[in-house]
Motif scaffolding. Sequence first.
Motif, short mmCIF file in Angstrom:
data_model
loop_
_atom_site.label_atom_id
_atom_site.label_comp_id
_atom_site.label_asym_id
_atom_site.label_seq_id
_atom_site.Cartn_x
_atom_site.Cartn_y
_atom_site.Cartn_z
N LEU A 1 10.40 6.48 5.51
CA LEU A 1 11.45 6.35 4.51
C LEU A 1 12.75 7.01 4.97
O LEU A 1 13.84 6.45 4.80
N SER A 2 12.64 8.20 5.56
CA SER A 2 13.84 8.89 6.05
C SER A 2 14.52 8.09 7.14
O SER A 2 15.76 7.98 7.18
N ALA A 3 13.73 7.50 8.03
CA ALA A 3 14.30 6.68 9.11
C ALA A 3 15.01 5.46 8.52
O ALA A 3 16.10 5.09 8.98
N PHE A 4 14.42 4.85 7.49
CA PHE A 4 15.05 3.67 6.90
C PHE A 4 16.34 4.05 6.17
O PHE A 4 17.31 3.28 6.18
N ALA B 1 21.72 4.35 14.47
CA ALA B 1 20.70 5.01 13.67
C ALA B 1 19.69 5.74 14.57
O ALA B 1 19.29 6.87 14.28
N ALA B 2 19.28 5.08 15.67
CA ALA B 2 18.34 5.73 16.58
C ALA B 2 18.95 6.99 17.19
O ALA B 2 18.27 8.01 17.36
N ASP C 1 0.85 -1.18 0.00
CA ASP C 1 0.00 0.00 0.00
C ASP C 1 0.88 1.23 0.00
O ASP C 1 1.24 1.77 1.04
N GLY C 2 1.30 1.70 -1.22
CA GLY C 2 2.22 2.81 -1.32
C GLY C 2 1.67 4.09 -0.74
O GLY C 2 2.42 4.94 -0.26
N ALA C 3 0.34 4.27 -0.78
CA ALA C 3 -0.24 5.51 -0.28
C ALA C 3 -0.03 5.68 1.22
O ALA C 3 -0.11 6.78 1.74
N ARG C 4 0.22 4.58 1.92
CA ARG C 4 0.34 4.65 3.38
C ARG C 4 1.79 4.81 3.84
O ARG C 4 2.04 4.97 5.03
N ILE C 5 2.75 4.75 2.91
CA ILE C 5 4.15 4.88 3.31
C ILE C 5 4.49 6.34 3.53
O ILE C 5 4.35 7.16 2.62
N SER C 6 4.96 6.66 4.73
CA SER C 6 5.22 8.05 5.07
C SER C 6 6.65 8.45 4.77
O SER C 6 7.56 7.61 4.74
N SER C 7 6.86 9.75 4.52
CA SER C 7 8.21 10.27 4.33
C SER C 7 9.06 10.03 5.57
O SER C 7 10.26 9.78 5.47
N ASP C 8 8.43 10.11 6.74
CA ASP C 8 9.17 9.92 7.98
C ASP C 8 9.74 8.51 8.06
O ASP C 8 10.90 8.30 8.44
N ALA D 1 16.03 1.38 0.27
CA ALA D 1 17.01 2.36 0.75
C ALA D 1 17.39 3.33 -0.36
O ALA D 1 17.51 4.54 -0.15
N ARG D 2 17.59 2.80 -1.56
CA ARG D 2 17.93 3.65 -2.71
C ARG D 2 16.79 4.65 -2.98
O ARG D 2 17.02 5.84 -3.20
N PHE D 3 15.55 4.16 -2.96
CA PHE D 3 14.40 5.03 -3.18
C PHE D 3 14.30 6.06 -2.06
O PHE D 3 14.02 7.24 -2.32
N ALA D 4 14.54 5.63 -0.82
CA ALA D 4 14.42 6.55 0.32
C ALA D 4 15.44 7.68 0.23
O ALA D 4 15.12 8.84 0.51
N ARG D 5 16.68 7.35 -0.15
CA ARG D 5 17.70 8.39 -0.29
C ARG D 5 17.34 9.37 -1.41
O ARG D 5 17.49 10.58 -1.26
N ASP D 6 16.88 8.82 -2.53
CA ASP D 6 16.46 9.69 -3.63
C ASP D 6 15.30 10.57 -3.21
O ASP D 6 15.24 11.76 -3.56
N HIS D 7 14.38 9.98 -2.47
CA HIS D 7 13.21 10.73 -2.00
C HIS D 7 13.64 11.89 -1.11
O HIS D 7 13.16 13.02 -1.26
N ASP D 8 14.58 11.62 -0.19
CA ASP D 8 15.06 12.69 0.69
C ASP D 8 15.75 13.79 -0.10
O ASP D 8 15.56 14.99 0.16
N ASP D 9 16.56 13.41 -1.08
CA ASP D 9 17.26 14.40 -1.89
C ASP D 9 16.27 15.25 -2.68
O ASP D 9 16.39 16.49 -2.75
#
Length: 302
Positions: free
Chosen positions: A11-14, A26-27, A2-9, A70-78
């Motif tokens: 992804l950033s944490a991952f 990491a914590a 369910d991609g709509a439920r994945i939060s930016s927070d 992880a690759r998607f999360a880093r790109d998303h943050d950038d």
Amino acid sequence: MDGARISSDALSAFAIFADHLNLTRAAAELRISQPALHAKLATLARQVGRPLYNRVGRRLVLTPDGEAVARFARDHDDRLGRFLEELRVTPTTRPIVLAAGHAAYMHVLANVIRTTLAERPGSLRLLHTHRHQMLAAVRTGRAHLGVSALDVLPDDLVVTPVATYPQVLLAPATHRLAGRHSVTLADLGGEELVVPPPSRPFRVNLERAMRAAKAPWRVAVEAEGWPLTIHFVELGVGVTVVSGCVTPAPGLVTVPVTDLPDVTYYAAHRPTMLDDPRVADLLDAIRASAHIKAGVLKKLRA
């Protein structure tokens, strides 16, 4: 999933967890408790519908799906950081991550790093890697840009030549070959050489070249890394072969080895990385600085 439920927070944490592969560290970087981070990661894995990491012995290792996330999360943050910067809501604070080995850091990238950090403190984060680790860091998005000498160019990354240097003999100024304008591998016959461990690509290539030249040699000492290698030459333990970007220490000289191939350093990045103007500017600065040094060395040896 369910991609709509994945939060930016989440992804950033991952993304932070994937950099460390250690829940405690990491914590601490995220300034949350370890159980809170574990809960975020577990929720993200459920939303994705795939396990993102496994425990192998005492280590945590990303699964292939985890590497993709992880690759998607880093790109998303950038992308999010650049978007907010364009809106002038908040400046981009995430540093550019540069991956390279000790040779590149000491002799190819030093001036660029010094200048960049003097002008923009905190704008760079450095990863110390071997060439295979560098390529892995760039592929997975852990690094925006990597620099290394490459024998085989990857077809899944964009690679740009940074500078090319001859291979040179590094020896004390009193050595029998020190006064030559150039030497051949045959001239090195009978020498005791300071060399990397047998598994290192440079050692493998040098041994092949010496055998082809029918030049017998002996191992003076095996040394990991150029600083220690150069130090052993200073001590008189033996001589060595290095890239021509090395500036000889006092009392040492370099002499080009004519029948060894030149060493080219490349910058590697994923195709979309130059969309970030900071990465494009850093690549331009690296190329300019390295070419200037290569030109100066060429003049000095002419």
